[in-house]
Motif scaffolding. Structure first.
Motif, mmCIF file in Angstrom:
data_model
loop_
_atom_site.group_PDB
_atom_site.id
_atom_site.type_symbol
_atom_site.label_atom_id
_atom_site.label_comp_id
_atom_site.label_asym_id
_atom_site.label_seq_id
_atom_site.Cartn_x
_atom_site.Cartn_y
_atom_site.Cartn_z
ATOM 1 N N ASN A 65 0.907 -1.151 -0.068
ATOM 2 C CA ASN A 65 0.129 -0.179 -0.154
ATOM 3 C C ASN A 65 0.941 1.177 -0.185
ATOM 4 O OD1 ASN A 65 -2.113 -1.732 0.118
ATOM 5 N ND2 ASN A 65 -2.331 -1.553 2.472
ATOM 6 N N ALA A 81 0.911 4.258 -9.078
ATOM 7 C CA ALA A 81 -0.572 3.342 -8.805
ATOM 8 C C ALA A 81 -0.862 2.165 -9.556
ATOM 9 C CB ALA A 81 -1.681 4.571 -9.315
ATOM 10 N N GLN A 86 -2.283 -1.036 -3.231
ATOM 11 C CA GLN A 86 -3.137 0.218 -3.221
ATOM 12 C C GLN A 86 -2.380 1.445 -3.404
ATOM 13 O OE1 GLN A 86 -5.531 -0.329 0.239
ATOM 14 N NE2 GLN A 86 -7.081 -1.433 -0.929
ATOM 15 N N TYR A 87 -2.899 2.351 -4.131
ATOM 16 C CA TYR A 87 -2.055 3.583 -3.944
ATOM 17 C C TYR A 87 -3.024 4.796 -3.677
ATOM 18 C CZ TYR A 87 -0.278 7.845 -6.111
ATOM 19 O OH TYR A 87 0.385 9.115 -6.113
ATOM 20 N N LEU A 88 -2.486 5.752 -2.958
ATOM 21 C CA LEU A 88 -3.130 6.746 -2.669
ATOM 22 C C LEU A 88 -2.227 8.273 -2.755
ATOM 23 C CD1 LEU A 88 -5.480 8.771 -1.547
ATOM 24 C CD2 LEU A 88 -4.668 8.172 0.798
ATOM 25 N N LEU A 107 -6.348 8.159 -12.940
ATOM 26 C CA LEU A 107 -5.735 8.532 -11.408
ATOM 27 C C LEU A 107 -7.174 8.893 -10.698
ATOM 28 C CD1 LEU A 107 -2.373 9.869 -11.807
ATOM 29 C CD2 LEU A 107 -2.884 7.557 -11.053
ATOM 30 N N LYS A 110 -7.893 8.091 -6.899
ATOM 31 C CA LYS A 110 -6.531 7.455 -6.453
ATOM 32 C C LYS A 110 -5.577 8.626 -5.772
ATOM 33 C CE LYS A 110 -6.348 3.589 -8.980
ATOM 34 N NZ LYS A 110 -5.489 2.790 -10.215
#
Length: 166
Positions: A65, A81, A86-88, A107, A110
């Motif tokens: 993550n 991403a 998981q990407y934030l 994106l 995200k």
């Protein structure tokens, strides 16, 4: 400017940086987005950076993550991403955030227009990425401490700080 607590040198937020719209700013890469090849060049540079981050993280981001602070124009985010479990991404500049949404529609959802992760993200991320971010923080150590709260127990930080103000 210099942090009174730790001595870290930084620039006033957005003065001389890409998101600036002030008359004193001579280099506004936001304005250069229309220059042919500019975005492609940024994507190449951040592609190499993403490969370096992946290598340093053990060669596989798909199980991690990832939290990126200062997602900027979205070039690095566009590489991280899809490779991450998981990407934030967080981007506090409304100008950069708007450019990111316009140029990287995949994106959506995200990346958030925020400075730091909220309490709902505490302990959630395995990797925190901050590239060219700390030089804009008035109190960089406090900023980094607050951001690190989003890391899981054995989480790691990938940090790049330009040498421009030292």
């Amino acid at each position: 400017m210099k942090c009174p607590d730790c001595g870290f040198m930084y620039r006033e937020p957005y003065r001389g940086c890409a998101a600036s719209r002030c008359a004193a700013c001579a280099d506004r890469c936001i304005d250069r987005l229309s220059v042919p090849g500019f975005l492609e060049a940024r994507l190449r540079v951040d592609g190499r950076r993403a490969r370096r981050i992946k290598r340093l993280a053990g060669g596989n981001l798909s199980k991690l993550n990832v939290l990126e602070l200062g997602a900027g124009l979205g070039c690095l985010a566009s590489h991280l991403a899809p490779a991450s479990g998981q990407y934030l991404g967080l981007e506090s500049s409304p100008v950069f955030y708007g450019c990111l949404k316009a140029n990287f529609r995949d994106l959506a959802g995200k990346v958030e227009n925020a400075l730091l992760p909220g309490p709902e993200h505490r302990g959630r991320f395995d990797l925190l990425v901050a590239v060219d971010v700390l030089q804009f923080a008035p109190k960089p150590l406090e900023f980094l401490r607050e951001a690190a709260l989003a890391l899981a127990k054995d989480g790691r930080i990938y940090l790049e700080v330009p040498d421009e103000s030292l």
